[in-house]
Every structure is written in structure tokens, then in C-alpha cells.
Design an enzyme around this catalytic site. Sequence first.
Site, short mmCIF file in Angstrom:
data_model
loop_
_atom_site.label_atom_id
_atom_site.label_comp_id
_atom_site.label_asym_id
_atom_site.label_seq_id
_atom_site.Cartn_x
_atom_site.Cartn_y
_atom_site.Cartn_z
N ASP A 104 -12.09 7.15 3.66
CA ASP A 104 -10.91 6.88 4.49
C ASP A 104 -10.51 5.40 4.46
OD1 ASP A 104 -8.79 7.45 6.12
OD2 ASP A 104 -9.98 7.64 7.96
N ASP A 136 1.62 6.21 5.58
CA ASP A 136 0.66 5.29 4.97
C ASP A 136 1.19 4.63 3.69
OD1 ASP A 136 -1.75 4.08 5.49
OD2 ASP A 136 -2.96 5.55 4.42
N GLU A 194 -9.36 3.80 2.01
CA GLU A 194 -8.85 3.93 0.65
C GLU A 194 -7.82 2.86 0.28
OE1 GLU A 194 -7.65 5.48 3.21
OE2 GLU A 194 -5.53 4.98 2.96
N ASP A 212 -2.52 10.21 3.84
CA ASP A 212 -3.93 9.83 4.00
C ASP A 212 -4.65 10.85 4.87
OD1 ASP A 212 -6.33 8.57 4.17
OD2 ASP A 212 -5.64 6.88 5.41
N ARG A 232 -7.68 -0.37 0.64
CA ARG A 232 -8.22 -1.56 -0.02
C ARG A 232 -8.56 -1.28 -1.49
NH1 ARG A 232 -12.87 -1.83 4.41
NH2 ARG A 232 -11.09 -1.02 5.55
N LYS A 275 0.84 -1.21 0.00
CA LYS A 275 0.00 0.00 0.00
C LYS A 275 0.87 1.26 0.00
CE LYS A 275 -3.27 2.60 2.93
NZ LYS A 275 -4.16 2.59 4.11
N LYS A 330 -10.21 12.72 8.25
CA LYS A 330 -9.76 12.26 9.56
C LYS A 330 -9.73 13.41 10.56
CE LYS A 330 -6.48 8.65 8.13
NZ LYS A 330 -7.14 7.51 8.78
N1 BES Z 1 -4.21 4.48 6.88
C1 BES Z 1 -5.32 4.17 7.69
C2 BES Z 1 -5.02 3.10 8.73
C3 BES Z 1 -4.05 3.46 9.81
C4 BES Z 1 -4.51 3.79 11.08
C5 BES Z 1 -2.69 3.37 9.60
C6 BES Z 1 -3.61 4.08 12.08
C7 BES Z 1 -1.79 3.67 10.60
C8 BES Z 1 -2.24 4.01 11.84
C9 BES Z 1 -6.45 3.65 6.80
O1 BES Z 1 -6.50 4.12 5.51
C10 BES Z 1 -7.72 4.03 7.46
O2 BES Z 1 -8.01 5.19 7.52
N2 BES Z 1 -8.45 3.04 7.91
C11 BES Z 1 -9.71 3.25 8.52
C12 BES Z 1 -10.59 2.14 8.06
C13 BES Z 1 -12.04 2.35 8.33
C14 BES Z 1 -12.53 3.59 7.64
C15 BES Z 1 -12.77 1.12 7.90
C16 BES Z 1 -9.53 3.23 10.02
O3 BES Z 1 -8.62 2.61 10.53
O4 BES Z 1 -10.33 3.87 10.70
ZN ZN Z 2 -4.74 4.75 4.74
MN MN Z 3 -7.57 5.96 5.36
#
Ligand code: BES
Ligand code: ZN
Ligand code: MN
Length: 505
Positions: A349, A290, A351, A272, A353, A267, A279
Amino acid sequence: MTSYTLRSASPAKTRSEAVVVGVLQGAKGPELADGGEDVAAAYGRKLRPLLATLGVKGKAGEVAKVPTAGALPTPLLVLVGLGKTPDAGAVRRAAGVAARAVTNAASVAIALPAGTPGLVRAVTEGYELGGYTFTTYKKAPESKATDAPADVIVLSAAARKKEVVAAFEEARVVAAAVATTRDWVNTPPGDLTPPAFADTVLAATQELTKGRGAPKVTIRVLDEAELADLGCGGILGVGAGSSAPPRLVELSYAPKGAERHVALVGKGITFDSGGLTIKPAQSMHEMKSDMAGAAAVVQATFAIARLGLPVRVSTYVPMAENMLSGSAVRPGDVLTMYGGTTVEVLNTDAEGRLILADALVRATEAQPDVIVDVATLTGHMVVALGDRVAGVMGSADVVDDVLAAAATAGEEMWPMPIPEAMRERITSSRIADLSQHDWIRWGGGLYAAAFLREFTGGLPWAHLDIAGPSFNSGGAWGHVTAGGTGVAVATLVDYVRTLAGESGS
Ligand code: BES
Ligand code: ZN
Ligand code: MN
């Protein structure tokens, strides 16, 4: 540049400005660990009171600097705690602690337990990574001046053994790959947009493959026009909100005679923001990390090539910046992924996947034996496993092999399931083939894995969610410094090593 040498000499006879010795928490109090015998002998009966005076107990993380005042040819003795069991993990962490303690010596000899190839590897990687710094953005020259020793001598009684020399040399390759992964993760996101990241990988590939006898790695960088021609709707959709267009980088290492073929996918979200599903500030400030999965698979590929492992590796790195603007993808939009599967976006968010879906389908087309993806995918995994442990999901046997490789590499990883019920959730969209997200919080990391599985074409596959361990928000511990950690590089290299073993060559 620091030079590393492996020697079989005694720490009591090695000329250097500092010598590092391990201290164990023995049953009867602290004692010098394997490798420190000659130092213990040099101090004789004075050792015990010395350790007592210093308050050294041998606990992990402990470090004490002692002027030797003539007891040893070396002016400074650095004692590092190993805890109760000096296994490779403890030795790796202690070597890392030692690297940060040796601050004013031109040369250092390390006399930690190093009787086996695994321990020599742990000492070498631990020391090199524990002393990692990222000074690119510091004002030159004073704050950049590194006081790290120019000469690092790794001492091992087994230094003449072929396997030990190989372990030492391999450790240097892996440590360098981990360090560059950290550099890339630490680079500010405005300086590492998708085009800049792709250029960096291109330049690194050219550097790696330069000259006669260099490793053979080929690279293809697909820009936004080529991605549109291919129909990579996930990468383009996520990248649509940014003024820096997305990229897909594909690397190939195909050594002659390789019997096994692994595809790596990482990834590469260079920043992000969450997109329109923005966020909160507290969750955004570290999102330059990220792209840690992307950096890890690229550097692992380079390391595998430098080591000449006889396994074919095809690496896919989707890169996009997840931003919000008038052109950004909206919650409710439907994207058509590479290969034709449609996906309803319900949370911009989630993204990772989306860009991985395109890249995974690209990977299946190379018909590898197995696919491994690495991604900072979900905060859910951090909630479940904390910030030092990666979650591993996918085909049972691949997961097992990855976990075994992680144990060898000294990286903490843990298996997580993809429950059957997740399939219902990912197929709940009323208008598209798949829904990218639902607003049920529970098991979000497993939902993400179930979603990715849809794009693996039924091939053996493992997914490493490194959201927790990819970035160290706190202070340095062991060999892990603050910021980008380079997690998964060492595990991927060891995983490919086991694949090479299976091919019987
Ligand atoms: N890049 C984040 C995940 C992340 C969280 C990486 C903390 C490093 C530290 C990812 O893109 C994300 O935002 N995931 C969401 C998923 C949700 C929307 C299903 C999350 O973790 O809230
Ligand atoms: Zn992310
Ligand atoms: Mn995200």
C-alpha cells in the site's frame, strides 16, 4: 460555454440578470465591500435595515439573494460574506459561494473587491471554480442541464490597466486547468486505467498544440514493454497486479530562450486498492483520486505553456493501478528501480513512492535546475495537517519558494521536516539498498519524503504531499467543490512564474 468579460462599469449601471456584491463584517456592523459603493448608494439609507432584515452579518460563507424591486437595473442582488479581512483568499472563496448561489440568471455581474490584479484573479478563479460541476455520468438531458449564467461580467474599477487585463486572462487559463484536473480526478477508476489516462493526456496534448501559434508541448508515452527495456521496476512492480498495464507519460515544454528548467513529477495511481496489503473498505472508496498529483502536474504544464512562461518544463507522470491478483507484487519482494537502486517492498500500500522513484530518476537525467513532485502520498500527512492543507518537504529554498507561490495562488500548504533519523529507517533493509516501509507508524509522511529524496540525485527538490486537499469528501466550500479539487495546479503555475522572474527576462 460560459463567456467571461472584464469591465470597468458600475454594478448599478451594468445590464445583467444578477449582480454579486460583497458584505464585510465591519466594526459597526455589516457594510458593502469595495466594488459595491454604487449599489450602496442606490439603496441609500435603506441598506442598513435591509441587511438587518435579511440577517446578513458579512460572515464568510454567508449568502443572501435579494430581489431589487427597481432599486437597481438588475432584478437580483446576491450578497456574499467576506468576513473581516477581504483579502484575495476571502474574495476567492466568496466568489465561489456566489457562483453556486446564482442559479437562474442568464448573465451575472460580479462587483466584489477587484481593485488589484491579485483580486481580479481571485474573483475570476473563485467564480469559475466555485461553479464547477461534473455531469459526465448524469443521465441526459435534464439532470445535465446547467443553469449557470452564459455571461459572467467581472467588474473592476481598474479594468483598463494592462496588469489587470493580464491577471484576468491568466486566471481563466489557470481556472480551466484546475477544472480539467478535477474532471480527471472525478472520472471513475474503471474508465481511467493507466492506458486510458495516458490516452487522455495524449489527446489533450494534441488538442492543446493544434493549429498555428498554439503552445508547443511534446509528449512521449512509454508502455509496459518500453518500461521493461528501461528497467523501471517500481512502475512495473506496482502495476503487476492489474490487468491494465502501467504507463509513463513524459511531457516537454521548452520555450526558446528559457534560462531555467524545472522538472515536475506527479503520482498517477489510477486506483489504489492497497494491493495485497489491502486497504479496509472505508479507506478504499475514494482511491480513484490517487492520480491527483499526476493530473495536477500535467494540467500545470499545459497552463504554463498556454501562458507562454519562459521556463523549460519537463514533466514525468508514472501511471499504474495498484491491484491484487496472482501477479501482484508481494510484501517481501525486491524491485530494482530505474537507475539500479534495489528496494525491499514491505507494504504494497506504500506504492506511490515506488512509481515516483523511477520517474524521479528519469527527471534527474534531464538535468533540471529543480524538481517538484506532487503526490497523494500518505494518510499520515492528512492526520498531521487535515484535509485542506498540503505538506511540503525537501530542499529548504525550494520549499520556501513553493510556499510563497502557494500563498499567491490561494492554496494552503505547510512545511514539514525530513528528520535526519529517517535515513536510518529507509536504509534498514537487510537484503536491499532501501526499505520501502517499516511498520513504525510515526512520521510516515516524512519517511516517504526521505525515501523519495534518495532518487533526486542531490538536485534541489520539493515534495508536495496532497493526500488531504486533493479530494473534498464533504460538501462544497468557497471555490472548492465536492470531489477532486485540482489542488497544486495554481501553486505550480505561480512557482514557475517566480522562476521566470528570476531568470531576469
Ligand atoms: N494513496 C495513499 C495515501 C492517501 C491516503 C491518499 C488518504 C489520499 C487519502 C497511499 O498510497 C497509501 O496508501 N499510503 C499509506 C502509506 C503507509 C502504508 C506507509 C497510508 O497512508 O497508510
Ligand atoms: Zn496511493
Ligand atoms: Mn497506497
